[in-house]
Motif scaffolding. Structure first.
Motif, short mmCIF file in Angstrom:
data_model
loop_
_atom_site.label_atom_id
_atom_site.label_comp_id
_atom_site.label_asym_id
_atom_site.label_seq_id
_atom_site.Cartn_x
_atom_site.Cartn_y
_atom_site.Cartn_z
N GLY A 133 -34.91 -12.62 -48.99
CA GLY A 133 -35.68 -12.33 -47.78
C GLY A 133 -37.00 -11.69 -48.11
N MET A 156 -40.98 -15.13 -50.35
CA MET A 156 -40.75 -16.52 -49.95
C MET A 156 -39.62 -16.64 -48.93
SD MET A 156 -43.24 -17.96 -51.19
CE MET A 156 -42.82 -19.53 -50.45
N GLN A 193 -35.72 -16.76 -60.20
CA GLN A 193 -35.41 -17.98 -60.96
C GLN A 193 -34.01 -17.95 -61.58
OE1 GLN A 193 -38.46 -17.73 -59.99
NE2 GLN A 193 -39.95 -17.77 -61.65
N LYS A 223 -39.83 -23.02 -56.40
CA LYS A 223 -40.27 -23.28 -57.77
C LYS A 223 -40.16 -21.99 -58.55
CE LYS A 223 -43.34 -21.18 -58.65
NZ LYS A 223 -43.61 -19.69 -58.66
N ASN A 255 -45.46 -25.91 -52.76
CA ASN A 255 -46.11 -25.96 -51.45
C ASN A 255 -47.58 -26.35 -51.49
OD1 ASN A 255 -45.70 -23.18 -52.65
ND2 ASN A 255 -47.47 -22.78 -51.33
N TYR A 289 -51.74 -20.67 -45.65
CA TYR A 289 -50.61 -20.65 -46.55
C TYR A 289 -49.29 -20.91 -45.83
CZ TYR A 289 -47.23 -19.07 -49.99
OH TYR A 289 -46.18 -19.02 -50.85
N1 LIG Z 1 -44.09 -21.26 -53.72
C1 LIG Z 1 -44.74 -20.13 -53.84
O1 LIG Z 1 -45.92 -20.02 -53.48
C2 LIG Z 1 -44.02 -18.94 -54.39
C3 LIG Z 1 -42.76 -19.08 -54.92
N2 LIG Z 1 -42.08 -18.00 -55.37
C4 LIG Z 1 -40.71 -18.23 -55.88
O2 LIG Z 1 -39.82 -17.78 -54.88
C5 LIG Z 1 -38.67 -17.18 -55.49
C6 LIG Z 1 -38.52 -15.79 -54.92
O3 LIG Z 1 -39.65 -15.03 -55.25
P1 LIG Z 1 -40.20 -13.87 -54.31
O4 LIG Z 1 -39.93 -14.21 -52.88
O5 LIG Z 1 -41.58 -13.61 -54.73
O6 LIG Z 1 -39.31 -12.64 -54.74
P2 LIG Z 1 -39.01 -11.30 -53.95
O7 LIG Z 1 -38.68 -10.30 -54.97
O8 LIG Z 1 -40.08 -10.99 -52.97
O9 LIG Z 1 -37.71 -11.66 -53.13
C7 LIG Z 1 -36.54 -12.03 -53.79
C8 LIG Z 1 -35.39 -11.94 -52.83
O10 LIG Z 1 -34.23 -12.41 -53.47
C9 LIG Z 1 -33.16 -11.53 -53.22
N3 LIG Z 1 -32.26 -11.58 -54.35
C10 LIG Z 1 -32.51 -11.22 -55.62
N4 LIG Z 1 -31.41 -11.42 -56.38
C11 LIG Z 1 -30.46 -11.90 -55.56
C12 LIG Z 1 -29.12 -12.29 -55.74
N5 LIG Z 1 -28.59 -12.23 -56.94
N6 LIG Z 1 -28.43 -12.71 -54.71
C13 LIG Z 1 -29.01 -12.79 -53.50
N7 LIG Z 1 -30.28 -12.44 -53.26
C14 LIG Z 1 -30.99 -12.01 -54.29
C15 LIG Z 1 -33.80 -10.19 -53.06
O11 LIG Z 1 -33.00 -9.33 -52.28
C16 LIG Z 1 -35.09 -10.55 -52.34
O12 LIG Z 1 -34.87 -10.59 -50.96
C17 LIG Z 1 -38.90 -17.23 -56.97
O13 LIG Z 1 -38.23 -18.33 -57.49
C18 LIG Z 1 -40.38 -17.41 -57.11
O14 LIG Z 1 -40.75 -18.11 -58.28
C19 LIG Z 1 -42.59 -16.73 -55.26
C20 LIG Z 1 -43.85 -16.54 -54.74
C21 LIG Z 1 -44.69 -17.62 -54.29
#
Ligand SMILES: NC(=O)C1=CN([C@@H]2O[C@H](COP(=O)(O)OP(=O)(O)OC[C@H]3O[C@@H](n4cnc5c(N)ncnc54)[C@H](O)[C@@H]3O)[C@@H](O)[C@H]2O)C=CC1
Ligand SMILES: NC(=O)C1=CN([C@@H]2O[C@H](COP(=O)(O)OP(=O)(O)OC[C@H]3O[C@@H](n4cnc5c(N)ncnc54)[C@H](O)[C@@H]3O)[C@@H](O)[C@H]2O)C=CC1
Ligand SMILES: NC(=O)C1=CN([C@@H]2O[C@H](COP(=O)(O)OP(=O)(O)OC[C@H]3O[C@@H](n4cnc5c(N)ncnc54)[C@H](O)[C@@H]3O)[C@@H](O)[C@H]2O)C=CC1
Ligand SMILES: NC(=O)C1=CN([C@@H]2O[C@H](COP(=O)(O)OP(=O)(O)OC[C@H]3O[C@@H](n4cnc5c(N)ncnc54)[C@H](O)[C@@H]3O)[C@@H](O)[C@H]2O)C=CC1
Lengths: 367, 367, 367, 367
Positions: free
Chosen positions: A11, A14, A82, A103, A131, A314
């Protein structure tokens, strides 16, 4: 019009973006299939409850297995780090549920291979979250190139540059640990995907991957700050790429240039509503790069706004992804980029990392 | 105020530019040493006479040896094809006459080595015609980097891209024959020189040099259309370069980006009166690239115009070169870039060509 | 090829620019008539001698009457302050000598009327120094509009904005005294001339002329800092203009937009080598403003450089003026803009000043 | 977290935009008050049902009175044509319901006066849909000016230019009939509102309002194609504006420049994520306009995206409006721009129309 229950793992950055997208997508695109925000998962029950309320999900959980196996969760969006992608995807496919995965696909090439295999066995819809390639401008760029508007392509340059770690005093964090969180793991996939989307498969690469700031306040850095690469596409065309999280001054430097025998295209995500097109036609005196503003005549724009030049942002890219994911599920067809496409990106990342060690050109097929 | 008789070999593109520069430079810069257009040389007596009248030289000749040895010709400007540079320079130095030689220095690395040797023996002023680095904007860029305005440099990107041979139907000509007239021989030296001027020596390179259009109306093509390169500077910084004469849409794409730990610089010769500077200082909310227009506070600008933003052009670069050449002669001191600097450029060109064959990184010192 | 002796009154900002131009013009344009720098005039003998040596004139004088009446001075360039223009021009015409006069034409509308009358009686070549309209880009803009490339013109916007007096602490000087040195007197004429050149005569105006900083260190200010204007052209088209010397951030803001029924043009002198052209043709999806870089296919460019995008600068505009002046003398024909054209500009300035007092629309013909 | 039932009149261009905004706003901004899409109204039952399903409303109706008086509809968004605004608003206020009304406020100044009166009597939240001023960039511009970042303001230029009727062959339609649908009625209000937001009240205006194409296929045109205006703000500052629907090449030309004694701001909605700021500070050599990309440090950006330069779009402006409307209702406080602000815009429109007839300056207070 039918409904589908969606579960999102994560949450954060992304996870929120996908939640908003799912709330808006039906009204924006008048989709046949309408998403229902069924469940959100985070690392703790408190956080999950916070996200549930904030984004309007029916339920929250701290256990992604609960989410994946819940019968009312009919499709999964993976927006967690990831390292979690693979296990979640495998579990979802095992239950025959479509998966949209942020990704990059997993934490390693091995992960992505396993994910592709699982997707293929399940025959479920599978899609990766690149995206940026979905802006009206970049979709139009793809169309232009495919239609021959710039002739035969002769060169490509791409970069994904940001500066969130440009300051050497920025502290060490999870971002500065683990290859999957480095520049090659985290940023490069977007632009590599763009290169593949615009010019087709890449045959070989040579790269330099580097950690410029090896120590940061809080500890040592174990992944890469920036990387430069040269490549050869299957088509024979050559090109250059650069990826950086220390590119001082660059905020969203997802930028590319494609040169052809009768034209050229330039794009920079920092001005995502403009595409620059040169055509070698008409009198020499009036030639130049034309700054085309996106509008209703470009892919996926009209659903957001009837006025040209009014612009998308975005969040709108994520709405377009949501639409494509829903339509794929509804039609029972694959939606580009599939896990297979995501895996091919990771293959190139792996080849580049190896090249940087051996200092030699590497065949992508060997990875 | 004293006078010096100048002889120019060549009355074409650059011969004219140097003639105009010598006519104007005294008034523009109020130089202590004033040039007198003594003699011009071309391939025939008719042409020489045409240039003599057009540009206002006292005499013309079809034999460069006559020019070089004429007692009233006290300094030489070589503006004839690369193959002629070496012999002329050697003859001039033998007679103790200062030489300004158009880029690139000779037709090969061997030529430039011989020219450096001759220059050193003679102890005469020797200077190479890398004019683009002399714009007020690029001179200011050098100052900014040297003064630490962008912190420690972490990356470099440079290109020299034009499109005069982008059309595959452009006929074969002398330009499409001979390595010295190819992209690496003819265009790359400008940007390689810029890289050296901005970041210092280059240690190693890997390159792909390619002829895209191998046949043109009129015959086969024996030199390169474009080339991409990665490099490592002595300072440890890495960078990318690209050179092309088939870069559709690019007219004067001499462009570079220099990223540092606390700032960045961007420049594109197509808008030669602007330099873009980013500084990581002040509140985040007001940071961005600043478009600085050249003006009286920038190097060599004020002599052309008292008003900022009023702009200098291509011809003015040659006037600045003429000023620096005259001042060097007057002061009896070397003027950057010397033949030695020009030779170092050719060394990198040679390393790049070799690398493109071996497909491996090459140490520049080995050439 | 024949020669003509030139005398320049003034050796400051513009006196120097014209001297340099006359030294270079023959070689640049291979003119039939070649200028000889015969005499320069300044306010003292010392200054005149300084300019003589610096620019390479044969003689200097502190008395413009000496210069004008010298038999070897066959044509006159007036580059002294506005208050001196009229008397010098009248004296020159009385002796049958061609005159190039810097803008604006005299210190008042009355002056310019008298100058036109004197020019007409003498039948000598007479030309005013509106240099900015002579860039290859602005000449091309005129051609495009005249050829109907943008359809019927529907609107015009022009500005001449600089910021040399933007700082309220900039001291009072001759620039802050006398209407001829104010913004309407000194800067507005350039853009008013552009408006006339691009769209034809102006029928009526309404303006607000204002002194924002009425006191400066050193004393009170007696002329205007900026002025805004609306106008109606004879063609029926309406437009807006703005003139300012306190336009913080603007260095050479000579900029215009011309909108037509099937296209539009935009130009900004701060990037003088680019013209932006929109054409309402071809598919909507690929329309946009094209950034055209000036090159050999544009007016007066090729003589400076064979390469497109290589760029001309401020000094080159003065060289183009010199060429046109010499060719007019050689051909015995008028060269646009004539004194009559310069007077029409002053007429509009007078109408605007009056309008600012009466707060009403003014017919230009009444002035 | 509480809920509020919303009814939207109109399901076209803006009705859809508001529906999407209301679906997304809660998740984007984590608002305390959450909207429930209760009812949508269109001109026929069929259309209403279509919108209901497409956007996810609970109910639809062809009668706005039904919508306004429905007890579950607790707040109203008016997104129907100008002629309907007044009656709907009056009815809603009579029932004590908050109203968000699309710009312009009613079909005439009289309408907007009545609407303000009704709003004041009701003491309900009332807000007008000037969305463009709500971009992070324009909000930041307001902050910069208010904080004195550019010193004392000395000049303003604004335009709202589009080209949807630039082609004289575009057919006559409802858009070409009725003053409220002309350029002054429909487009000018956005930029007039911006002028007021950035510089404060306007005291007097002089304008030229014009119909360039009086006949179009399908019939005569009864409203204006473009208009130019000069104004004087209460602060004494003067400025220029231009409004056009025939500005060939301009798609979303909502653009302004604000000049101050120590800085300047430039903005163009066609690149809505960039604000250009000039500060007269630091060494002259490094001054210039800085292109600031919007990011998390700018107003209302972070809720859309954590990354700077990632960009917001048109739809996001409407989401920001929705947030401000909901927060105003929740807090029981007025939200800028109120109906009073909207009426002041119409007052200026009326003064401009009158001025164009009388050809004289008009005091805004007289309208
Ligand atoms: N397409 C894009 O523009 C972007 C893609 N990403 C990708 O999105 C993914 C998430 O990144 P962010 O949202 O930036 O991270 P974030 O740290 O903001 O959020 C991660 C979320 O995952 C949850 N989480 C972590 N471990 C977990 C688990 N084991 N079980 C359940 N929930 C868990 C956390 O509670 C948190 O809500 C990554 O794969 C990243 O590479 C991230 C930023 C931009
Ligand atoms: N710095 C810059 O921006 C540029 C530099 N160049 C360099 O300038 C040099 C000349 O190039 P261009 O002026 O473009 O060539 P060009 O073909 O326009 O002119 C060459 C001139 O050399 C004369 N020439 C040729 N062979 C000769 C001989 N054996 N003896 C005496 N005169 C001879 C010809 O008569 C002609 O006047 C080259 O080295 C080229 O690389 C060329 C263009 C731009
Ligand atoms: N076209 C353009 O871009 C520009 C045009 N101008 C115009 O050029 C003219 C000269 O201006 P600047 O060169 O800026 O002034 P400046 O102050 O730099 O030079 C004026 C020159 O006139 C000489 N002078 C003054 N009074 C004289 C007299 N009574 N007799 C003989 N010589 C006298 C002075 O000694 C000095 O050499 C003005 O009419 C001005 O409006 C000025 C700047 C730019
Ligand atoms: N803020 C902005 O950027 C924009 C604002 N607008 C404003 O939004 C308003 C609506 O314009 P658009 O959405 O472009 O129009 P539209 O024609 O696309 O939609 C109008 C809607 O109103 C409905 N409607 C018309 N008359 C009605 C009635 N008597 N009762 C109930 N429903 C009725 C129609 O069925 C239709 O759904 C106008 O006031 C316009 O000025 C329009 C476009 C952009």
């Amino acid at each position: 019009m039918s409904e589908i229950g969606i579960g999102i793992i994560g949450g954060g950055y992304m996870g929120k973006a996908h939640a908003v997208a799912l709330l808006a997508v039906g009204a924006v695109f008048n989709t046949a299939l309408r998403p229902r925000l069924e469940m959100v998962c985070a690392t703790s029950a408190d956080k999950a409850e916070h996200y549930r309320k904030a984004y309007g999900f029916a339920r929250g959980t701290a256990d992604w297995q609960v989410l994946v196996s819940d019968p009312k969760v009919e499709a999964i969006v993976i927006a967690s780090p990831q390292a979690t992608h693979r296990a979640i995807a495998e579990a979802a496919f095992a239950l025959g549920k479509p998966v949209f995965c942020e990704k990059p696909m997993g934490a390693s090439l091995e992960d992505s291979r396993a994910m592709v295999a699982a997707a293929e066995v399940s025959r479920c819809v599978n899609m990766v979250g690149f995206n940026y390639i979905r802006t009206p401008a970049s979709q139009y760029a793809r169309q232009l190139i495919a239609s021959g508007a710039i002739g035969d392509v002769t060169w490509f340059r791409g970069e994904h540059t940001e500066d969130f770690l440009a300051d050497p005093q920025s502290p060490a964090s999870w971002r500065t640990t683990g290859m999957a969180n480095g520049t090659m793991g985290d940023l490069a996939p977007h632009m590599i995907n763009a290169a593949l989307a615009l010019l087709g498969p890449i045959r070989s690469v040579i790269a330099e991957v580097e950690t410029v700031h090896r120590q940061r306040p809080g500890g040592p850095v174990s992944n890469d700050d920036h990387a430069q690469m040269m490549c050869r596409f299957d088509s024979g065309v050559m090109g250059q790429m650069y990826f950086s999280r220390i590119s001082t001054g660059r905020k969203m430097g997802y930028a590319y240039e494609v040169t052809g025998t009768s034209g050229a295209i330039r794009f920079d995500q920092e001005d995502q509503n403009a595409l620059w097109l040169y055509r070698a036609e008409g009198p020499e005196a009036s030639r130049g790069f034309t700054k085309i503003l996106t509008g209703p005549t470009h892919p996926d724009y009209l659903s957001f706004c009837q006025g040209p030049g009014h612009g998308t942002g975005y969040q709108d890219q994520i709405i377009i992804e949501a639409k494509d994911f829903l339509e794929a599920i509804h039609a029972g067809k694959a939606a580009w980029p599939t896990f297979q496409d995501g895996m091919m990106v990771n293959q190139i990342v792996a080849a580049a990392l190896s090249s940087s060690t051996t200092k030699t050109w590497q065949d992508v097929a060997a990875f």
